[in-house]
Scaffold this motif. Structure first.
Motif, mmCIF file in Angstrom:
data_model
loop_
_atom_site.group_PDB
_atom_site.id
_atom_site.type_symbol
_atom_site.label_atom_id
_atom_site.label_comp_id
_atom_site.label_asym_id
_atom_site.label_seq_id
_atom_site.Cartn_x
_atom_site.Cartn_y
_atom_site.Cartn_z
ATOM 1 N N LEU A 214 70.962 53.213 81.346
ATOM 2 C CA LEU A 214 71.865 54.229 80.789
ATOM 3 C C LEU A 214 71.991 54.043 79.276
ATOM 4 C CD1 LEU A 214 74.105 56.436 80.863
ATOM 5 C CD2 LEU A 214 75.711 54.602 81.403
ATOM 6 N N ILE A 215 72.242 52.813 78.846
ATOM 7 C CA ILE A 215 72.385 52.524 77.414
ATOM 8 C C ILE A 215 71.103 52.879 76.672
ATOM 9 C CG2 ILE A 215 72.708 50.679 75.711
ATOM 10 C CD1 ILE A 215 74.429 49.276 78.016
ATOM 11 N N LEU A 216 69.956 52.523 77.229
ATOM 12 C CA LEU A 216 68.661 52.838 76.624
ATOM 13 C C LEU A 216 68.514 54.348 76.418
ATOM 14 C CD1 LEU A 216 65.892 51.738 75.700
ATOM 15 C CD2 LEU A 216 65.108 52.064 78.051
ATOM 16 N N ARG A 217 68.862 55.126 77.428
ATOM 17 C CA ARG A 217 68.762 56.590 77.325
ATOM 18 C C ARG A 217 69.765 57.160 76.332
ATOM 19 N NH1 ARG A 217 67.610 59.227 83.245
ATOM 20 N NH2 ARG A 217 65.764 58.013 83.746
ATOM 21 N N LEU A 218 70.984 56.600 76.329
ATOM 22 C CA LEU A 218 71.995 57.070 75.380
ATOM 23 C C LEU A 218 71.557 56.818 73.944
ATOM 24 C CD1 LEU A 218 75.232 55.839 77.182
ATOM 25 C CD2 LEU A 218 74.487 58.226 76.933
ATOM 26 N N ARG A 219 70.986 55.654 73.692
ATOM 27 C CA ARG A 219 70.547 55.314 72.339
ATOM 28 C C ARG A 219 69.292 56.093 71.928
ATOM 29 N NH1 ARG A 219 75.099 54.407 71.024
ATOM 30 N NH2 ARG A 219 76.007 52.329 71.052
ATOM 31 N N ALA A 220 68.542 56.607 72.902
ATOM 32 C CA ALA A 220 67.338 57.383 72.603
ATOM 33 C C ALA A 220 67.639 58.845 72.298
ATOM 34 C CB ALA A 220 66.358 57.294 73.776
ATOM 35 N N SER A 221 68.819 59.308 72.638
ATOM 36 C CA SER A 221 69.178 60.717 72.436
ATOM 37 C C SER A 221 69.910 60.899 71.107
ATOM 38 C CB SER A 221 70.093 61.189 73.574
ATOM 39 O OG SER A 221 70.655 62.444 73.257
ATOM 40 N N ALA A 222 69.502 61.901 70.347
ATOM 41 C CA ALA A 222 70.171 62.204 69.072
ATOM 42 C C ALA A 222 71.649 62.525 69.290
ATOM 43 C CB ALA A 222 69.470 63.358 68.369
ATOM 44 N N LYS A 223 71.983 63.134 70.425
ATOM 45 C CA LYS A 223 73.368 63.523 70.703
ATOM 46 C C LYS A 223 74.271 62.313 70.922
ATOM 47 C CE LYS A 223 76.224 66.219 73.930
ATOM 48 N NZ LYS A 223 77.195 66.662 72.993
#
Length: 126
Positions: A62-71
C-alpha cells in the motif's frame, strides 16, 4: 484533518477513529490495502494511518503504491502495527513513511505524531 485509517482489525479501526474523531479529525476507514488505495486515490487526505499485516494488499505494498502516485506521494503516512522487527521497520522507512507506531494504540502518542506531521507539513508549505 481528514485521515484514512487502513487496518484489517475492526476493533483497531474503530478505536483509531474514536481517538481521532474525539480530537476533532474526520476519518474514513478501509479494511485492507486494496480498499485503502482505492479510497486514497479517489479522496483527499491529510494523513494515512496503516497497518502492515493485512490480507488482499499488505501495508508495505500500500505504501509503495501511495508513494508512486502523484496524488498521494506527499500525503504523510503513519504505520500502526504490531510488527517491530528491524527488517519491517527499515522497509517502511525506505518506502517513505513519516512515522512508525506500535500497537496497542496509545492515544497521546498517536495524536502527538499527527500534530507533528501537521506542523511539518505547514512548515514546508510556507
Amino acid at each position: 484533518m481528514r485521515i484514512l485509517v487502513v487496518d484489517d482489525s475492526n476493533i483497531i479501526r474503530r478505536k483509531a477513529a474514536e481517538i481521532l474523531e474525539q480530537a476533532g479529525h474526520e476519518c474514513d476507514l478501509a479494511e485492507n490495502g486494496l480498499e485503502g488505495i482505492k479510497m486514497a486515490l479517489s479522496n483527499t487526505y491529510d494523513a494515512i494511518l496503516t497497518d502492515i499485516v493485512m490480507p488482499v494488499l499488505d501495508g508495505l505494498k500500500l505504501i509503495l503504491r501511495l508513494r508512486a502516485s502523484a496524488k498521494t506521494r506527499h500525503v504523510p503516512i503513519l504505520v500502526l502495527t504490531s510488527r517491530s522487527d528491524s527488517d519491517t521497520v527499515l522497509q517502511a522507512r525506505e518506502l517513505g513513511v513519516d512515522g512508525y507506531l506500535l500497537k496497542p494504540i496509545d492515544p497521546e502518542i498517536l495524536l502527538e505524531r499527527l500534530s507533528s506531521l501537521r506542523r511539518h507539513s505547514t512548515d514546508q508549505d510556507d
